[in-house]
Motif scaffolding. Sequence first.
Motif, PDB file in Angstrom:
ATOM      1  N   ALA A  53       0.873  -1.240  -0.038  1.00 29.33           N
ATOM      2  CA  ALA A  53       0.005   0.016  -0.039  1.00 29.33           C
ATOM      3  C   ALA A  53       0.700   1.163   0.312  1.00 29.33           C
ATOM      4  N   PHE A  54       1.851   1.173   0.641  1.00 30.25           N
ATOM      5  CA  PHE A  54       3.078   2.335   0.812  1.00 30.25           C
ATOM      6  C   PHE A  54       3.200   3.180  -0.514  1.00 30.25           C
ATOM      7  N   GLU A  55       3.368   2.463  -1.475  1.00 32.13           N
ATOM      8  CA  GLU A  55       3.791   2.954  -2.827  1.00 32.13           C
ATOM      9  C   GLU A  55       2.848   3.819  -3.510  1.00 32.13           C
ATOM     10  N   HIS A  56       1.438   3.942  -3.003  1.00 27.82           N
ATOM     11  CA  HIS A  56       0.324   4.570  -3.420  1.00 27.82           C
ATOM     12  C   HIS A  56       0.165   5.790  -2.626  1.00 27.82           C
ATOM     13  N   PHE A  57       0.946   6.025  -1.384  1.00 31.70           N
ATOM     14  CA  PHE A  57       0.556   7.122  -0.609  1.00 31.70           C
ATOM     15  C   PHE A  57       0.938   8.769  -1.143  1.00 31.70           C
ATOM     16  N   ALA A  58       2.126   8.678  -1.987  1.00 34.37           N
ATOM     17  CA  ALA A  58       2.557   9.741  -2.830  1.00 34.37           C
ATOM     18  C   ALA A  58       2.332   9.793  -4.156  1.00 34.37           C
ATOM     19  N   THR A  59       2.241  10.850  -4.685  1.00 37.08           N
ATOM     20  CA  THR A  59       1.995  11.073  -6.122  1.00 37.08           C
ATOM     21  C   THR A  59       3.339  11.706  -6.767  1.00 37.08           C
ATOM     22  N   PRO A  60       3.238  11.466  -8.246  1.00 38.86           N
ATOM     23  CA  PRO A  60       4.656  11.984  -8.946  1.00 38.86           C
ATOM     24  C   PRO A  60       4.518  13.476  -8.885  1.00 38.86           C
ATOM     25  N   THR A  61       3.692  14.394  -8.497  1.00 40.07           N
ATOM     26  CA  THR A  61       3.646  15.816  -8.269  1.00 40.07           C
ATOM     27  C   THR A  61       4.156  16.237  -6.836  1.00 40.07           C
ATOM     28  N   ASP A  62       4.447  15.477  -6.069  1.00 36.53           N
ATOM     29  CA  ASP A  62       4.688  15.668  -4.895  1.00 36.53           C
ATOM     30  C   ASP A  62       6.296  15.900  -4.608  1.00 36.53           C
ATOM     31  N   SER A  63       6.650  16.895  -3.954  1.00 39.08           N
ATOM     32  CA  SER A  63       8.047  17.277  -3.811  1.00 39.08           C
ATOM     33  C   SER A  63       8.692  15.966  -2.708  1.00 39.08           C
ATOM     34  N   VAL A  64       9.750  15.959  -2.694  1.00 29.92           N
ATOM     35  CA  VAL A  64      10.520  15.028  -1.721  1.00 29.92           C
ATOM     36  C   VAL A  64       9.992  15.388  -0.296  1.00 29.92           C
ATOM     37  N   GLU A  65      10.082  16.597  -0.057  1.00 32.23           N
ATOM     38  CA  GLU A  65       9.624  17.125   1.348  1.00 32.23           C
ATOM     39  C   GLU A  65       8.018  16.602   1.516  1.00 32.23           C
ATOM     40  N   GLU A  66       7.184  16.993   0.477  1.00 37.41           N
ATOM     41  CA  GLU A  66       6.001  16.547   0.827  1.00 37.41           C
ATOM     42  C   GLU A  66       5.774  15.081   0.947  1.00 37.41           C
ATOM     43  N   LYS A  67       6.391  14.187   0.115  1.00 35.60           N
ATOM     44  CA  LYS A  67       6.379  12.766   0.143  1.00 35.60           C
ATOM     45  C   LYS A  67       6.814  12.407   1.570  1.00 35.60           C
ATOM     46  N   ILE A  68       7.895  12.976   1.941  1.00 40.61           N
ATOM     47  CA  ILE A  68       8.275  12.525   3.612  1.00 40.61           C
ATOM     48  C   ILE A  68       7.176  13.031   4.491  1.00 40.61           C
ATOM     49  N   ALA A  69       6.728  14.003   4.340  1.00 39.93           N
ATOM     50  CA  ALA A  69       5.725  14.399   5.381  1.00 39.93           C
ATOM     51  C   ALA A  69       4.293  13.608   5.401  1.00 39.93           C
ATOM     52  N   ILE A  70       3.999  13.004   3.941  1.00 35.83           N
ATOM     53  CA  ILE A  70       2.837  12.126   4.004  1.00 35.83           C
ATOM     54  C   ILE A  70       3.277  10.637   4.615  1.00 35.83           C
ATOM     55  N   TYR A  71       4.435  10.424   4.255  1.00 33.08           N
ATOM     56  CA  TYR A  71       4.963   8.866   4.909  1.00 33.08           C
ATOM     57  C   TYR A  71       5.029   9.329   6.205  1.00 33.08           C
ATOM     58  N   ARG A  72       5.690  10.295   6.901  1.00 34.46           N
ATOM     59  CA  ARG A  72       5.535  10.793   8.576  1.00 34.46           C
ATOM     60  C   ARG A  72       4.173  10.508   9.115  1.00 34.46           C
ATOM     61  N   SER A  73       3.181  11.155   8.295  1.00 32.49           N
ATOM     62  CA  SER A  73       1.817  11.079   8.749  1.00 32.49           C
ATOM     63  C   SER A  73       1.346   9.798   8.962  1.00 32.49           C
TER      64      SER A  73
END
Length: 287
Positions: free
Chosen positions: A140-160
Amino acid sequence: MNRAMAAQRLDEASKAIRYHYDVGNDFYELWLDKTLSYSCAIWADSKTLDAAQENKIAYHLDAIGAPGLTSVLDIGCGWGGVLGALELMPGIKRAMGLTLSDAQADFIQKQGYSKVTIEVKNWQEFQPVAPFDGIISIGAFEHFATPTDSVEEKIAIYRSFFASCRDWLAVGGRLSLQTIAYGSMHREQASSFFNEQIFPNADLPTLAEIAQAADGLFEIQRVENGRLDYAKTCEAWYRRLSANKAVAVEGVGEAVVARYLRYLKMSAYGFQFGKIQLLRLQLQALR
């Protein structure tokens, strides 16, 4: 992110999941194993896909210490392979699965489980009524972020996500996480075929991003890279779908079958040569 943007993001994520997973249960039954596990198997000395997928399920149950637990949450439960195993464990009293696929939820509900409940809900919308002793999340984890998210935004989503899992776990609880991740390939090199026709609106993590996101929330106790296991799994799926191609075409059409065969062949290549990885992580919640 304001409430409207967050709601739109959740809606887009749900549509992307249904685009891939709601092709039809009958289609997937033609080429997956008997548990309908649509994620990397663990082959070891196994000769069959069924045995290798049973190994995978047992691995994740062991990682959270399931035999000594009473309640487990499966985030991204698919067609319920892990939930079916939990149903048979004497000590388990409550097993809950989250999915965004109506087809998967319907399949699980028809199994007649007594301990299992299923919710068609994004993890960001989920609010458990009581803590869980352990959490498993496979694919499931690979579906959490999108290609338009910045690296910082990706990490924030994963941290949430990690913060939510930590809050949902009882003291001493563990999370067993399995995800595809970037290997030698960078996100800028990702195939447009995958991003547009296979897993739209999805972007892979890196191990570094996962570690940064989990820092202070979970202790990473074990990390394994099972990319060769996944190459072999994709090859097995490709052979099984090819062998059942005529029936598959009759059910979902030539274009869909051709798309899946291409995707499975490309995935096997990517794992074989390390462009992408398969990470298995055992994490202990910190308090």
